[in-house]
Design an enzyme around this catalytic site. Structure first.
Site, PDB file in Angstrom:
ATOM      1  N   SER A   7       0.810  -1.226   0.000  1.00 24.27           N
ATOM      2  CA  SER A   7       0.000   0.000   0.000  1.00 24.27           C
ATOM      3  C   SER A   7       0.839   1.271   0.000  1.00 24.27           C
ATOM      4  O   SER A   7       1.897   1.337   0.645  1.00 24.27           O
ATOM      5  CB  SER A   7      -0.875  -0.007   1.260  1.00 24.27           C
ATOM      6  OG  SER A   7      -1.397   1.269   1.497  1.00 24.27           O
ATOM      7  N   GLU A  11       0.169   3.660   1.694  1.00 30.65           N
ATOM      8  CA  GLU A  11       0.233   4.105   3.095  1.00 30.65           C
ATOM      9  C   GLU A  11       1.626   3.868   3.689  1.00 30.65           C
ATOM     10  O   GLU A  11       2.029   4.539   4.638  1.00 30.65           O
ATOM     11  CB  GLU A  11      -0.789   3.344   3.941  1.00 30.65           C
ATOM     12  CG  GLU A  11      -2.184   3.894   3.897  1.00 30.65           C
ATOM     13  CD  GLU A  11      -2.350   5.209   4.629  1.00 30.65           C
ATOM     14  OE1 GLU A  11      -2.028   5.284   5.827  1.00 30.65           O
ATOM     15  OE2 GLU A  11      -2.806   6.173   3.998  1.00 30.65           O
ATOM     16  N   TYR A  39      -1.689  -0.074  10.665  1.00 28.07           N
ATOM     17  CA  TYR A  39      -1.973  -0.693   9.362  1.00 28.07           C
ATOM     18  C   TYR A  39      -0.748  -0.612   8.460  1.00 28.07           C
ATOM     19  O   TYR A  39      -0.315  -1.613   7.870  1.00 28.07           O
ATOM     20  CB  TYR A  39      -3.164   0.026   8.702  1.00 28.07           C
ATOM     21  CG  TYR A  39      -3.340  -0.312   7.237  1.00 28.07           C
ATOM     22  CD1 TYR A  39      -3.944  -1.497   6.840  1.00 28.07           C
ATOM     23  CD2 TYR A  39      -2.893   0.569   6.240  1.00 28.07           C
ATOM     24  CE1 TYR A  39      -4.101  -1.806   5.485  1.00 28.07           C
ATOM     25  CE2 TYR A  39      -3.048   0.270   4.883  1.00 28.07           C
ATOM     26  CZ  TYR A  39      -3.652  -0.920   4.522  1.00 28.07           C
ATOM     27  OH  TYR A  39      -3.794  -1.222   3.180  1.00 28.07           O
TER      28      TYR A  39
HETATM   29  P1  NAP Z   1     -11.428  -4.603   1.812  1.00 22.88           P
HETATM   30  O1  NAP Z   1     -12.586  -4.271   0.933  1.00 22.88           O
HETATM   31  O2  NAP Z   1     -11.396  -4.078   3.195  1.00 22.88           O
HETATM   32  O3  NAP Z   1     -11.311  -6.206   1.843  1.00 22.88           O
HETATM   33  C1  NAP Z   1     -10.452  -6.840   2.741  1.00 22.88           C
HETATM   34  C2  NAP Z   1     -10.661  -8.341   2.654  1.00 22.88           C
HETATM   35  O4  NAP Z   1      -9.796  -8.987   3.611  1.00 22.88           O
HETATM   36  C3  NAP Z   1     -12.087  -8.804   3.003  1.00 22.88           C
HETATM   37  O5  NAP Z   1     -12.420  -9.896   2.190  1.00 22.88           O
HETATM   38  C4  NAP Z   1     -11.944  -9.258   4.449  1.00 22.88           C
HETATM   39  O6  NAP Z   1     -12.922 -10.204   4.831  1.00 22.88           O
HETATM   40  C5  NAP Z   1     -10.575  -9.903   4.392  1.00 22.88           C
HETATM   41  N1  NAP Z   1      -9.943 -10.066   5.699  1.00 22.88           N
HETATM   42  C6  NAP Z   1      -9.771  -9.171   6.690  1.00 22.88           C
HETATM   43  N2  NAP Z   1      -9.095  -9.705   7.726  1.00 22.88           N
HETATM   44  C7  NAP Z   1      -8.833 -10.989   7.382  1.00 22.88           C
HETATM   45  C8  NAP Z   1      -8.175 -12.061   8.013  1.00 22.88           C
HETATM   46  N3  NAP Z   1      -7.631 -11.942   9.221  1.00 22.88           N
HETATM   47  N4  NAP Z   1      -8.090 -13.243   7.358  1.00 22.88           N
HETATM   48  C9  NAP Z   1      -8.630 -13.404   6.134  1.00 22.88           C
HETATM   49  N5  NAP Z   1      -9.281 -12.429   5.484  1.00 22.88           N
HETATM   50  C10 NAP Z   1      -9.370 -11.231   6.102  1.00 22.88           C
HETATM   51  O7  NAP Z   1     -10.068  -4.141   1.111  1.00 22.88           O
HETATM   52  P2  NAP Z   1      -9.776  -3.819  -0.431  1.00 22.88           P
HETATM   53  O8  NAP Z   1     -10.010  -2.382  -0.665  1.00 22.88           O
HETATM   54  O9  NAP Z   1     -10.420  -4.826  -1.270  1.00 22.88           O
HETATM   55  O10 NAP Z   1      -8.198  -4.008  -0.468  1.00 22.88           O
HETATM   56  C11 NAP Z   1      -7.615  -5.276  -0.780  1.00 22.88           C
HETATM   57  C12 NAP Z   1      -6.189  -5.304  -0.252  1.00 22.88           C
HETATM   58  O11 NAP Z   1      -5.423  -4.262  -0.868  1.00 22.88           O
HETATM   59  C13 NAP Z   1      -6.052  -5.076   1.244  1.00 22.88           C
HETATM   60  O12 NAP Z   1      -4.954  -5.851   1.693  1.00 22.88           O
HETATM   61  C14 NAP Z   1      -5.722  -3.604   1.362  1.00 22.88           C
HETATM   62  O13 NAP Z   1      -5.003  -3.354   2.541  1.00 22.88           O
HETATM   63  C15 NAP Z   1      -4.866  -3.409   0.132  1.00 22.88           C
HETATM   64  N6  NAP Z   1      -4.867  -2.073  -0.452  1.00 22.88           N
HETATM   65  C16 NAP Z   1      -6.053  -1.474  -0.758  1.00 22.88           C
HETATM   66  C17 NAP Z   1      -6.044  -0.217  -1.353  1.00 22.88           C
HETATM   67  C18 NAP Z   1      -7.315   0.486  -1.718  1.00 22.88           C
HETATM   68  O14 NAP Z   1      -7.271   1.697  -1.969  1.00 22.88           O
HETATM   69  N7  NAP Z   1      -8.431  -0.212  -1.801  1.00 22.88           N
HETATM   70  C19 NAP Z   1      -4.806   0.416  -1.645  1.00 22.88           C
HETATM   71  C20 NAP Z   1      -3.628  -0.253  -1.324  1.00 22.88           C
HETATM   72  C21 NAP Z   1      -3.663  -1.508  -0.738  1.00 22.88           C
HETATM   73  P3  NAP Z   1     -14.375  -9.758   5.403  1.00 22.88           P
HETATM   74  O15 NAP Z   1     -15.205  -9.417   4.185  1.00 22.88           O
HETATM   75  O16 NAP Z   1     -14.832 -10.966   6.113  1.00 22.88           O
HETATM   76  O17 NAP Z   1     -14.142  -8.573   6.288  1.00 22.88           O
HETATM   77  N1  GDD Z   2     -12.481   7.008   6.278  1.00 19.74           N
HETATM   78  C1  GDD Z   2     -12.655   8.314   6.428  1.00 19.74           C
HETATM   79  N2  GDD Z   2     -13.804   8.784   6.975  1.00 19.74           N
HETATM   80  N3  GDD Z   2     -11.667   9.153   6.026  1.00 19.74           N
HETATM   81  C2  GDD Z   2     -11.875  10.484   6.160  1.00 19.74           C
HETATM   82  C3  GDD Z   2     -13.052  11.016   6.696  1.00 19.74           C
HETATM   83  C4  GDD Z   2     -14.072  10.122   7.145  1.00 19.74           C
HETATM   84  O1  GDD Z   2     -15.121  10.502   7.639  1.00 19.74           O
HETATM   85  N4  GDD Z   2     -12.952  12.373   6.667  1.00 19.74           N
HETATM   86  C5  GDD Z   2     -11.779  12.670   6.136  1.00 19.74           C
HETATM   87  N5  GDD Z   2     -11.099  11.535   5.837  1.00 19.74           N
HETATM   88  C6  GDD Z   2      -9.744  11.466   5.267  1.00 19.74           C
HETATM   89  C7  GDD Z   2      -8.784  10.589   6.048  1.00 19.74           C
HETATM   90  O2  GDD Z   2      -8.285  11.280   7.202  1.00 19.74           O
HETATM   91  C8  GDD Z   2      -7.720  10.333   4.988  1.00 19.74           C
HETATM   92  O3  GDD Z   2      -6.806  11.398   4.952  1.00 19.74           O
HETATM   93  C9  GDD Z   2      -8.511  10.339   3.677  1.00 19.74           C
HETATM   94  O4  GDD Z   2      -9.801  10.895   3.984  1.00 19.74           O
HETATM   95  C10 GDD Z   2      -8.707   8.973   3.043  1.00 19.74           C
HETATM   96  O5  GDD Z   2      -9.207   8.095   4.029  1.00 19.74           O
HETATM   97  P1  GDD Z   2      -9.785   6.637   3.641  1.00 19.74           P
HETATM   98  O6  GDD Z   2     -10.780   6.748   2.572  1.00 19.74           O
HETATM   99  O7  GDD Z   2     -10.183   5.975   4.915  1.00 19.74           O
HETATM  100  O8  GDD Z   2      -8.529   5.908   2.977  1.00 19.74           O
HETATM  101  P2  GDD Z   2      -6.988   5.862   3.408  1.00 19.74           P
HETATM  102  O9  GDD Z   2      -6.246   6.711   2.429  1.00 19.74           O
HETATM  103  O10 GDD Z   2      -6.795   6.119   4.842  1.00 19.74           O
HETATM  104  O11 GDD Z   2      -6.636   4.325   3.175  1.00 19.74           O
HETATM  105  C11 GDD Z   2      -7.051   3.646   1.978  1.00 19.74           C
HETATM  106  O12 GDD Z   2      -6.039   3.737   0.998  1.00 19.74           O
HETATM  107  C12 GDD Z   2      -4.803   3.082   1.332  1.00 19.74           C
HETATM  108  C13 GDD Z   2      -3.849   3.309   0.156  1.00 19.74           C
HETATM  109  O13 GDD Z   2      -3.273   4.571   0.232  1.00 19.74           O
HETATM  110  C14 GDD Z   2      -7.343   2.195   2.362  1.00 19.74           C
HETATM  111  O14 GDD Z   2      -7.926   1.552   1.261  1.00 19.74           O
HETATM  112  C15 GDD Z   2      -6.072   1.449   2.727  1.00 19.74           C
HETATM  113  O15 GDD Z   2      -6.368   0.070   2.902  1.00 19.74           O
HETATM  114  C16 GDD Z   2      -5.080   1.616   1.561  1.00 19.74           C
HETATM  115  O16 GDD Z   2      -3.875   0.945   1.859  1.00 19.74           O
END
Ligand code: NAP
Ligand code: GDD
Length: 343
Positions: free
Chosen positions: A128, A130, A152
């Protein structure tokens, strides 16, 4: 027929990736967690289409239970493993720090299971942006330092490093995809983009009056999840394992997102948005923007969906969803509890 195992298949990316692989003719195995309510809503359409013919198979597992991982590898013998499972909400990771980091540590159990069962299996780790902790100077690229700012992100740095260590030590095809934020109509509802578009749908349909957010100044490099899973697949088809960044190279603030999204329904966001300390994090990643030029050059990957198209896609989907909810509320089949989001 190639076989893929996806951990975290019930999440946003799990849905898009399994859809992509099933269309390509893969046999897909996905791990699901036992929960008190059924958690397969995103992939239910895929289950109806592919489960009967044995193309999509779900297996109970948890990254915290290495025995389940070994058993699954032995019984399914996949060609590719996509490790998407994580407690992926950054703010929740401050509240459940041990669980969030332990889940990422679970990647090691999966790598060990692969090493002991079949080192030819290709492995994708969901790394990520992050991990960088934010922009210090220009765009973030593969030479930028990691400076994790949350439990995280710290867990993700571990999983990233151990993936690289297994690649180098055991000659395994183990890759890290460092993905910047990617969203969609299937994004979890407590991430900021979806929280906003869900609120817009409900406000327009008269079932919510306002939305309360945290830091509106943060900027993110937001792309479309459907484009990003294509990049994951391409990484595992490359001739040698490596690390790649997927990003759009554009960043926007939460305020930009609000302005555009509310603009699509001709509303002024400032009339509907409040802020509260409750949604601030103990430590914030202020700005993220990524350089995906290596993925473009080596994988021929680039994002197709623009920022405006992404926001419009999410707003349209959530307008329709809220319209359906309104009918159910009228018939007393659904409780209007929307404003009680805890994050
Ligand atoms: P998500 O919607 O939160 O999905 C996470 C998945 O992981 C869900 O299927 C969840 O199951 C499963 N999970 C959580 N804890 C687990 C555990 N202990 N054992 C097995 N499964 C578990 O996340 P996503 O947005 O699809 O992201 C997919 C991956 O990419 C994650 O690793 C995330 O950190 C990473 N990532 C995401 C982003 C982004 O912007 N979306 C960016 C960079 C990296 P449940 O449905 O049962 O909760
Ligand atoms: N969730 C959330 N809720 N975020 C908020 C809110 C709120 O009400 N208000 C402002 N934010 C701001 C957060 O402080 C952060 O700066 C930004 O919106 C994005 O927050 P999220 O959408 O929760 O995503 P993230 O950037 O923290 O994390 C996501 O992206 C990562 C990759 O950069 C997640 O998908 C992570 O799993 C992923 O790794």
């Amino acid at each position: 027929m190639p076989k893929a195992l996806i951990t975290g298949i019930t999440g946003q990316d799990g849905y898009y990736l399994s859809k992509l692989l099933l269309k390509k003719g893969y046999e897909v195995y996905g791990t699901i967690r036992r929960s008190s309510t059924i958690n397969t809503a995103r992939i239910d359409p895929l289950i109806s289409e592919y489960e009967k013919e044995g193309k999509l198979n779900l297996i109970y597992s948890n990254l915290l239970d290495p025995s389940s991982l070994t058993n699954i590898l032995n019984t399914t013998q996949p060609d590719e493993v996509y490790n998407l499972a994580a407690q992926s909400h950054v703010k929740v990771s401050f509240e459940n720090p041990v669980y969030a980091t332990e889940t990422s540590f679970g990647s090691l159990g999966l790598l060990e299971a692969i090493r002991n069962s079949d080192k030819q299996i290709k492995f994708y780790q969901a790394s990520s942006s992050e991990m960088f902790g934010g922009v210090t100077d220009g765009m973030l690229d593969l030479n930028s330092d990691f400076d994790p700012k949350s439990p995280y992100a710290a867990g993700k740095v571990f999983a990233h490093n151990i993936t690289k260590i297994y690649r180098e030590s055991y000659n395994m095809f183990a890759v890290n995809g460092i993905l910047f934020n990617h969203e969609s109509p299937h994004r979890g509802e407590t991430f900021v983009t979806r929280k906003i578009t869900r609120a817009i749908g409900r406000i327009v349909n008269g079932i919510q009056s306002k939305v309360t957010l945290g830091n509106l100044e943060a900027t993110r490099d937001w792309g479309f999840a459907g484009d990003y899973v294509e990049g994951m697949y391409l990484m595992l088809q490359h001739d040698k394992p490596d690390d790649w960044i997927l990003a759009t190279g554009e960043s926007h603030s939460i305020k930009d997102f609000l302005k555009l999204a509310f603009g699509f329904v001709n509303l002024n966001w400032e009339d509907y948005v409040e802020t509260s300390e409750k949604y601030y994090r103990p430590n914030e990643v202020h700005d993220l923007i990524g350089d995906a030029s290596k993925a473009k050059k080596e994988l021929n990957w680039s994002p197709e969906v623009s920022f405006d198209e992404l926001v419009k896609m999410m707003v349209d989907y959530d307008l329709n969803l809220a319209k359906q909810e309104k009918v159910l509320i009228k018939e007393n089949l659904l409780q209007p509890t929307w404003e009680n989001y805890i994050l």
